[in-house]
Design a protein around this motif. Structure first.
Motif, PDB file in Angstrom:
ATOM      1  N   LEU A  11       6.377  10.525  -1.967  1.00 36.27           N
ATOM      2  CA  LEU A  11       5.516   9.998  -0.910  1.00 36.27           C
ATOM      3  C   LEU A  11       4.615  11.110  -0.384  1.00 36.27           C
ATOM      4  O   LEU A  11       5.098  12.215  -0.092  1.00 36.27           O
ATOM      5  CB  LEU A  11       6.378   9.446   0.225  1.00 36.27           C
ATOM      6  CG  LEU A  11       5.661   8.987   1.498  1.00 36.27           C
ATOM      7  CD1 LEU A  11       4.757   7.798   1.202  1.00 36.27           C
ATOM      8  CD2 LEU A  11       6.684   8.641   2.571  1.00 36.27           C
ATOM      9  N   VAL A  12       3.341  10.811  -0.257  1.00 42.88           N
ATOM     10  CA  VAL A  12       2.381  11.798   0.232  1.00 42.88           C
ATOM     11  C   VAL A  12       1.322  11.081   1.062  1.00 42.88           C
ATOM     12  O   VAL A  12       1.048   9.897   0.836  1.00 42.88           O
ATOM     13  CB  VAL A  12       1.741  12.571  -0.938  1.00 42.88           C
ATOM     14  CG1 VAL A  12       0.886  11.652  -1.800  1.00 42.88           C
ATOM     15  CG2 VAL A  12       0.953  13.763  -0.469  1.00 42.88           C
ATOM     16  N   GLN A  13       0.736  11.792   2.002  1.00 46.09           N
ATOM     17  CA  GLN A  13      -0.342  11.222   2.794  1.00 46.09           C
ATOM     18  C   GLN A  13      -1.661  11.267   2.015  1.00 46.09           C
ATOM     19  O   GLN A  13      -1.846  12.109   1.122  1.00 46.09           O
ATOM     20  CB  GLN A  13      -0.500  11.981   4.112  1.00 46.09           C
ATOM     21  CG  GLN A  13       0.625  11.726   5.099  1.00 46.09           C
ATOM     22  CD  GLN A  13       0.336  12.334   6.461  1.00 46.09           C
ATOM     23  OE1 GLN A  13      -0.373  13.329   6.568  1.00 46.09           O
ATOM     24  NE2 GLN A  13       0.895  11.741   7.505  1.00 46.09           N
ATOM     25  N   ALA A  14      -2.552  10.375   2.365  1.00 44.17           N
ATOM     26  CA  ALA A  14      -3.875  10.367   1.741  1.00 44.17           C
ATOM     27  C   ALA A  14      -4.533  11.737   1.887  1.00 44.17           C
ATOM     28  O   ALA A  14      -4.442  12.367   2.949  1.00 44.17           O
ATOM     29  CB  ALA A  14      -4.744   9.291   2.375  1.00 44.17           C
ATOM     30  N   GLU A  88      -4.914   3.779  -2.933  1.00 44.15           N
ATOM     31  CA  GLU A  88      -5.019   2.968  -4.153  1.00 44.15           C
ATOM     32  C   GLU A  88      -4.433   3.652  -5.390  1.00 44.15           C
ATOM     33  O   GLU A  88      -4.344   3.040  -6.447  1.00 44.15           O
ATOM     34  CB  GLU A  88      -6.471   2.562  -4.430  1.00 44.15           C
ATOM     35  CG  GLU A  88      -7.469   3.707  -4.402  1.00 44.15           C
ATOM     36  CD  GLU A  88      -8.164   3.848  -3.059  1.00 44.15           C
ATOM     37  OE1 GLU A  88      -7.475   3.742  -2.003  1.00 44.15           O
ATOM     38  OE2 GLU A  88      -9.388   4.081  -3.057  1.00 44.15           O
ATOM     39  N   ASP A  89      -4.025   4.895  -5.257  1.00 42.02           N
ATOM     40  CA  ASP A  89      -3.318   5.582  -6.349  1.00 42.02           C
ATOM     41  C   ASP A  89      -1.830   5.228  -6.361  1.00 42.02           C
ATOM     42  O   ASP A  89      -1.106   5.618  -7.281  1.00 42.02           O
ATOM     43  CB  ASP A  89      -3.466   7.095  -6.221  1.00 42.02           C
ATOM     44  CG  ASP A  89      -4.898   7.563  -6.412  1.00 42.02           C
ATOM     45  OD1 ASP A  89      -5.337   8.457  -5.649  1.00 42.02           O
ATOM     46  OD2 ASP A  89      -5.572   7.053  -7.328  1.00 42.02           O
ATOM     47  N   THR A  90      -1.382   4.509  -5.347  1.00 39.24           N
ATOM     48  CA  THR A  90       0.027   4.118  -5.278  1.00 39.24           C
ATOM     49  C   THR A  90       0.394   3.239  -6.467  1.00 39.24           C
ATOM     50  O   THR A  90      -0.261   2.228  -6.737  1.00 39.24           O
ATOM     51  CB  THR A  90       0.297   3.353  -3.962  1.00 39.24           C
ATOM     52  OG1 THR A  90       0.095   4.240  -2.861  1.00 39.24           O
ATOM     53  CG2 THR A  90       1.725   2.811  -3.935  1.00 39.24           C
ATOM     54  N   ALA A  91       1.424   3.646  -7.197  1.00 43.65           N
ATOM     55  CA  ALA A  91       1.853   2.928  -8.396  1.00 43.65           C
ATOM     56  C   ALA A  91       3.085   3.614  -8.973  1.00 43.65           C
ATOM     57  O   ALA A  91       3.461   4.704  -8.528  1.00 43.65           O
ATOM     58  CB  ALA A  91       0.736   2.919  -9.449  1.00 43.65           C
ATOM     59  N   VAL A 110       4.900   6.851  -7.197  1.00 47.59           N
ATOM     60  CA  VAL A 110       3.983   7.634  -6.368  1.00 47.59           C
ATOM     61  C   VAL A 110       3.472   6.712  -5.265  1.00 47.59           C
ATOM     62  O   VAL A 110       2.923   5.640  -5.554  1.00 47.59           O
ATOM     63  CB  VAL A 110       2.803   8.190  -7.190  1.00 47.59           C
ATOM     64  CG1 VAL A 110       1.757   8.804  -6.271  1.00 47.59           C
ATOM     65  CG2 VAL A 110       3.301   9.219  -8.197  1.00 47.59           C
ATOM     66  N   THR A 111       3.686   7.105  -4.030  1.00 49.80           N
ATOM     67  CA  THR A 111       3.241   6.319  -2.888  1.00 49.80           C
ATOM     68  C   THR A 111       2.346   7.186  -2.012  1.00 49.80           C
ATOM     69  O   THR A 111       2.751   8.271  -1.597  1.00 49.80           O
ATOM     70  CB  THR A 111       4.432   5.809  -2.064  1.00 49.80           C
ATOM     71  OG1 THR A 111       5.295   5.032  -2.903  1.00 49.80           O
ATOM     72  CG2 THR A 111       3.943   4.938  -0.912  1.00 49.80           C
TER      73      THR A 111
END
Length: 114
Positions: A11-14, A88-91, A110-111
């Motif tokens: 998990l990471v911030q934008a 939108e890279d979350t997948a 990846v979130t």
């Protein structure tokens, strides 16, 4: 057969960065290219980036300039450095090796939070 084991993700911030790694074992002599694909909920699995045995790279338009794929042929590993991450890279990200057929890792989540 080729076995692929992924590491990294989380998990990471934008705007943040993450690095994914993938180690190949087994019949690695059949591999001609390695890469990363991703699949968001309810969507198809899409190509993110690939790298050939000679080092030629290919990126999806959505990640070009932000992601970098690299490969260590001596260690049979491929990595994906992801910078400037967006929600939108979350997948789920899957490592891929292509030889006589496609081989897949188990996937790593990846979130990216906004």
């Amino acid at each position: 057969q080729v076995q692929l084991v992924e590491s990294g993700g989380g998990l990471v911030q934008a705007g943040g960065s993450l690095r994914l790694s993938c180690a190949a074992s087994g019949s690695i002599f059949v591999i001609t290219a390695m890469g990363w694909y991703r699949q968001a909920p309810g969507k198809q699995r899409d190509l993110v980036a690939t790298i050939s045995n000679s080092g030629s790279t290919n990126y999806a338009a959505s990640v070009k300039g932000r992601f970098t794929i690299s490969r260590d042929n001596g260690k049979n590993t491929v990595a994906l450095q992801m910078n400037s991450l967006k929600p939108e890279d979350t997948a789920v990200y899957y490592c891929n090796a292509f030889g006589r057929s496609h081989f897949w890792g188990q996937g790593t989540q990846v979130t990216v939070s906004s």
